[in-house]
Design an enzyme around this catalytic site. Structure first.
Site, PDB file in Angstrom:
ATOM      1  N   SER A 516       0.860  -1.196   0.000  1.00  0.00           N
ATOM      2  CA  SER A 516       0.000   0.000   0.000  1.00  0.00           C
ATOM      3  C   SER A 516       0.883   1.228   0.000  1.00  0.00           C
ATOM      4  CB  SER A 516      -0.851   0.028   1.271  1.00  0.00           C
ATOM      5  OG  SER A 516      -0.058   0.443   2.378  1.00  0.00           O
ATOM      6  N   ASP A 517       0.328   2.393  -0.282  1.00  0.00           N
ATOM      7  CA  ASP A 517       1.083   3.612  -0.024  1.00  0.00           C
ATOM      8  C   ASP A 517       0.958   3.923   1.478  1.00  0.00           C
ATOM      9  OD1 ASP A 517       2.683   5.787  -0.347  1.00  0.00           O
ATOM     10  OD2 ASP A 517       1.605   6.627  -2.050  1.00  0.00           O
ATOM     11  N   TRP A 518       1.725   4.883   1.882  1.00  0.00           N
ATOM     12  CA  TRP A 518       1.916   5.284   3.277  1.00  0.00           C
ATOM     13  C   TRP A 518       0.575   5.495   3.999  1.00  0.00           C
ATOM     14  CZ3 TRP A 518       6.872   6.645   5.338  1.00  0.00           C
ATOM     15  CH2 TRP A 518       6.870   7.392   6.509  1.00  0.00           C
TER      16      TRP A 518
END
Ligand code: BGC
Length: 987
Positions: A516-518
């Site tokens: 996932s992104d942050w």
């Protein structure tokens, strides 16, 4: 590699010393210095230990209070702190890039909580030291020890010959005096002192020997002292065997430990030994902070709950220490995968991707990322979060800087080349890393260019505009993909089953994992898509998002979700398989540790610097030249005006890897490049941006106070005008501040920042010929600059060799050859604007009432050089004897210099029942180098691959029928030839 058992210990050192400087010091208190648990280095002697004077130390801190850290309490440590004076440093006002609340060791040993940075001001003051801490060895048996500088809090603004030094008895530094060349000090980590005696007093000091009148600043320092010889501690099992590692410490070679076994068998063997908790641990990615925060994660590592670490700290020895905990102290010894944002370089900084894509030269990307891979892997990071495959259609979005421009075809080639550069043919090699295609998908289409927003994208546009570049990266073998922040049609990307599973796995057969992104998993709650973190975790993993970056949503929640049947065991297993597969593919199970001694030799070699310089010359686009360039040797008085002229940082770009200071600047490089009898006057004129006055809201937030005009202490436009008047030619180095580019940096105006427009106008009004160089992470709309400059270079953010590369172009050592990979609008009101728009039902209508010209100022593909070219009309050569039809032109160099031309193939399908196709689409380009008067025949095949599109079910398709074909120097230039693609040609 030899694996060495190491010891743990703790120490408590109480200091009481007088303060020498009036700084903001908390009430005097005995400071308890931190002692560290384990050696930061596998290459140390057995029994390494160190005391670490923590930048985060605070009164009352005690060592060894965490039993999970296996600390052994020592009451009599053999290094005693004598004092920790600030020398003649003082607290400076906060600086944009400095971490807030940095704590440093104060005189008397009490920590100073600095709200800004500790400045050691050495203005014009040569070879001086600012002493930070002093200590002495009290154990006569100890004659050698090492000082480790732990980089995460080190921030030196360094110039040649300055850095940190260890001084003995207040004399000259003991060699080696570490020279800090970057803010993060990653080029050094250790001083080793031998021949020490109890009468010696050692001082850690900041050294400046520059004498150029620059201020030196340090924003916090953490260092450690490692005394030899061995003290007491815990021993760890030796896991290294002949050619394999006994990771689960059972004394036998399991299939997963056996390098001769196929990856898939190793994955299955390991998977079946894992508990559910360990499996979930493999889906968990955390982020390194400062050392103390990291130490709090050691228990999780021991439990096998940290699969990957975003590693911002650099120091290979530290990284090895962390790895040691996962490998030696966890049950199955699964190594941690270290990841990092290396976007346009690590130690060697190349131009931002948007710039480099203007080279129309994918091979250059491959070479640059090969360098970045080597520099990064040598640091112990085996996974980079690049390339960025998003398409840049809206310059308001700050992240266009990280893209390869607006065109799916060019972007696909550049991104596939980057994957090859990072991974090579064997991502396990010690100079390669795993790539990560991001941000999947549709992130660049955020509404209004506002970061993190929703994107409304139809299947037609998704398939033909946004997906191709990711598909090219997958085909090139990218091992990982990052899901994005945006939502499409209300479904956030991290929970989008269609894109993550149906397209990526079912259609494309992608075998790697998706991270996932942050914090994007937990942010499903903010979107209003998930009820809570547990719900978010279930939604994300069920959609096909394997690893959770930073949310810590999977580990605490998914076991329950599995038990309750909402997430299947098979789903978890499949996600874990994908993660383990990549860990095997990058060779982590064989080589969990990085060779610390190889780090330095792998960074910034002379050939890397030469490549970075070449990249600058090949990505800077010449947009206008009324004959002033290259600069004539007859021009004797040159004024370089503008805030970027002598700048070390703005030119670097929004991801600065391991570098935040560049040398040379444009000013210093130009001085070198100009004839010896020419004079160069450098005037800043104004700051790159103004500084807003701030106010504090009731809720405590600090925001700009728009009722007070922002300030610019550097604004001296009169000086600039005087310099211009006195010059034969003016070079203006202007643009937007790099803080306005990259993530969370959207803009409403596409203007020069701060007072630069006023500066430009005043200088241009002198009537002197002006060569403008625009430094920017996006296309800016600068009508006065286009009109009033005699020449314009668009340099983007060119990276560490900006100065030398631009000087090469200005004086004509190299001719420009780049082409815009993103169209430059006339006005922000036109955006989003891109060349591959639709013809519409009313072509040419629909203009703005207040701006009739619908065209961009400069379209995609545009760029000049120091010569000119003529194109013959496009000729269609029909297919014959099994050879496809071809489009061909003859190109002639009609100027007086050798030059590169980049002929571009554009196509248009006139009728398409699947969906109307754009007015033009790039489907090929070449590069030809021609001498004056020389001609070249250039042709492109017209096959189904070249003419086709992706249908709504995801299949590549080409239709028989009528097409228009251009071979032209840019989009929307030249005259097309008609082409009928016959049904028989489809095969
Ligand atoms: C960015 C990504 C980056 C990640 C890790 C995110 O905020 O969107 O591009 O790779 O952070 O640093």
């Amino acid at each position: 590699m030899k694996l060495i058992p190491f010891l743990t210990f703790l120490s408590l050192v109480t200091l009481a010393q007088a303060q020498t400087k009036p700084v903001a010091v908390p009430p005097p208190a005995a400071v308890v210095f931190e002692s560290q648990v384990t050696s930061p280095s596998g290459s140390q002697a057995p029994g390494d230990q160190y005391i670490f004077f923590g930048a985060n130390a605070k009164p009352g801190d005690k060592w060894g209070e965490d039993p999970a850290m296996n600390l052994v309490k020592l009451t009599d440590f053999n290094v005693s702190i004598v004092s920790a004076p600030l020398g003649n440093c003082q607290l400076m006002p906060p600086e944009a890039n400095s971490p807030a609340g940095v704590k440093v060791i104060a005189p008397g040993g009490a920590p100073v909580v600095a709200t800004g940075i500790l400045g050691c001001n050495r203005s014009g003051d040569d070879k001086k030291y600012a002493d930070l801490a002093t200590f002495r060895i009290t154990n006569p048996a100890v004659t050698s020890f090492s000082i480790w500088v732990l980089d995460s809090t080190v921030k030196l603004r360094a110039n040649v010959n300055e850095g940190l030094a260890i001084r003995v008895n207040n004399c000259a530094p003991v060699a080696p005096c570490a020279t800090v060349r970057t803010d993060f000090g990653c080029e050094f980590s250790k001083f080793t002192i031998t021949g020490a005696s109890v009468s010696d007093v050692f001082t850690v000091a900041v050294l400046s020997s520059d004498g150029n009148g620059n201020n030196r600043t340090i924003a916090g320092l953490t260092f450690s002292v490692i005394p030899d010889p061995t003290m007491v501690g815990k021993k760890f099992p030796i896991i290294e065997q002949q050619g394999w590692n006994d990771l689960n410490k059972n004394g036998k070679k399991d299939v997963y430990e056996d390098p001769s076994q196929p990856v898939e068998k190793r994955v299955e063997d390991l998977l079946k030994q894992m508990t559910l908790e360990e499996k979930l641990g493999q889906l968990n990615q955390l982020v390194s902070g400062d050392r103390k925060n990291d130490m709090a994660l050691f228990p999780l590592m021991r439990r096998g709950e940290v699969s990957s670490y975003i590693w911002g700290r650099g120091v290979p020895a530290d990284r090895n220490q962390f790895q040691r905990i996962a490998v030696q102290e966890s049950r199955l010894g699964i190594p941690i995968l270290f990841g990092m944002d290396i976007i346009h370089g690590a130690s060697t900084l190349f131009p931002i991707s948007l710039g480099l894509s203007c080279s129309f030269n994918p091979e250059l990307f491959e070479r640059a990322q090969t360098v970045a891979a080597r520099e990064t892997r040598a640091e112990g990071v085996e996974w980079v979060f690049a390339p960025m495959c998003d398409l840049a259609r809206d310059p308001r979005w700050g992240r266009v800087a990280e893209t390869c421009g607006e065109d799916p075809y060019l972007s696909s080639l550049c991104n596939a080349a980057q994957v090859r550069g990072f991974q090579g043919t064997n991502p396990a090699a010690s100079d390669r890393v795993a790539a990560c295609l991001k941000h999947y998908v549709g992130y660049s289409a955020v509404t209004g260019g506002r970061d993190y927003n929703d994107s409304e994208i139809t299947q037609w546009t998704l398939r033909n505009v946004h997906l191709p570049s990711f598909y090219a990266g997958v085909k090139a073998g990218a091992l990982t993909i990052m899901s994005s922040f945006n939502a499409i049609g209300g479904i956030p990307a991290v929970a989008n089953h269609q894109t993550l599973t149906e397209i990526l796995r079912d259609e494309w057969k992608f075998q790697g994992f998706v991270v996932s992104d942050w914090l994007a998993v937990e942010q499903l709650v903010n979107w209003g898509y998930a009820k809570n973190k547990a719900d978010a975790a279930a939604l994300a993993i069920n959609a096909g998002n394997d690893m959770d970056m930073k949310s810590e949503a999977y580990v605490p929640n998914l076991a329950k979700e599995v038990k309750e049947g909402r997430v299947s065991q098979a789903t978890v297993d499949e996600a874990v398989r994908r993660v383990l597969r990549v860990k095997f593919q990058v060779g982590l199970f064989e080589r969990p540790y990085v060779d610390e001694s190889a780090y330095k030799g792998a960074q910034k070699k002379p050939e890397d610097i030469a490549l970075a310089r070449e990249c600058v010359t090949k990505s800077t686009v010449l947009l206008k030249n009324a004959g002033i360039l290259p600069l004539s040797k007859e021009l004797k008085k040159i004024a370089l005006i503008g805030p970027v002229g002598d700048d070390h940082r703005e030119i670097l770009g929004c991801w600065t890897g391991r570098t935040s200071w560049s040398k040379p600047t444009l000013a210093s490089a130009l001085k070198e490049a100009l004839p010896t009898d020419a004079t160069l006057t450098v005037v800043k004129g104004c700051a790159i941006n103004t500084v807003p006055t701030t106010k504090t809201l009731q809720d405590g937030r600090i925001v700009p106070d728009e009722s007070v005009p922002p300030t610019d202490a550097d604004c001296k436009i009169d000086d600039a005008v005087a310099a211009a008047k006195d010059a034969d030619v003016v070079i203006m180095a202007v643009g937007e501040t790099k803080g306005f580019t990259g993530e969370n940096a959207s803009r409403a105006f596409l203007t020069l920042t701060g007072n630069q427009q006023a500066l430009f106008d005043a200088v241009a009004a002198t009537g002197k010929p002006v060569v403008t160089i625009v430094f920017s992470g996006r296309p800016l709309a600068l009508p006065e600059v286009w009109e009033k400059s005699a020449a314009v270079f668009y340099a983007w953010q060119p990276g560490g060799e900006a100065g030398s590369g631009l000087a090469d172009l200005l004086v004509g050592n190299v001719a420009p050859s780049a082409r815009l990979s993103m169209s430059v609008p006339r006005h922000v009101g036109q955006v989003p604007i891109y060349y591959n728009y639709y013809n519409t039902g009313r072509p040419g209508s629909g203009q703005y009432q207040d701006m009739k010209d619908m065209d961009a100022k400069f379209w995609f593909g545009y760029g000049l050089t120091y010569t000119t070219f003529a194109y013959s009309p496009v000729k269609i050569i029909p297919s014959a004897n099994g050879k496809p039809a071809e489009a061909a032109v003859t190109i002639t160099n009609t100027g007086k210099r050798e030059g590169d031309e980049v002929p571009q193939l554009y196509i248009r399908q006139l009728v398409c029942h699947e969906g109307a196709r754009p007015k033009q689409e790039l489907r090929g380009f070449k590069r030809v180098k021609l001498q004056p008067g020389e001609k070249a025949d250039v042709s492109f095949p017209l096959t189904g691959d070249v003419l086709g599109y992706i249908d709504r079910k995801g299949n590549p398709r080409a239709d028989a029928g009528d097409y228009e074909i251009w071979i032209a120097p840019s989009a929307h230039a030249g005259t097309p030839a008609a082409f009928n693609f016959a049904p028989g040609d489809l095969k």
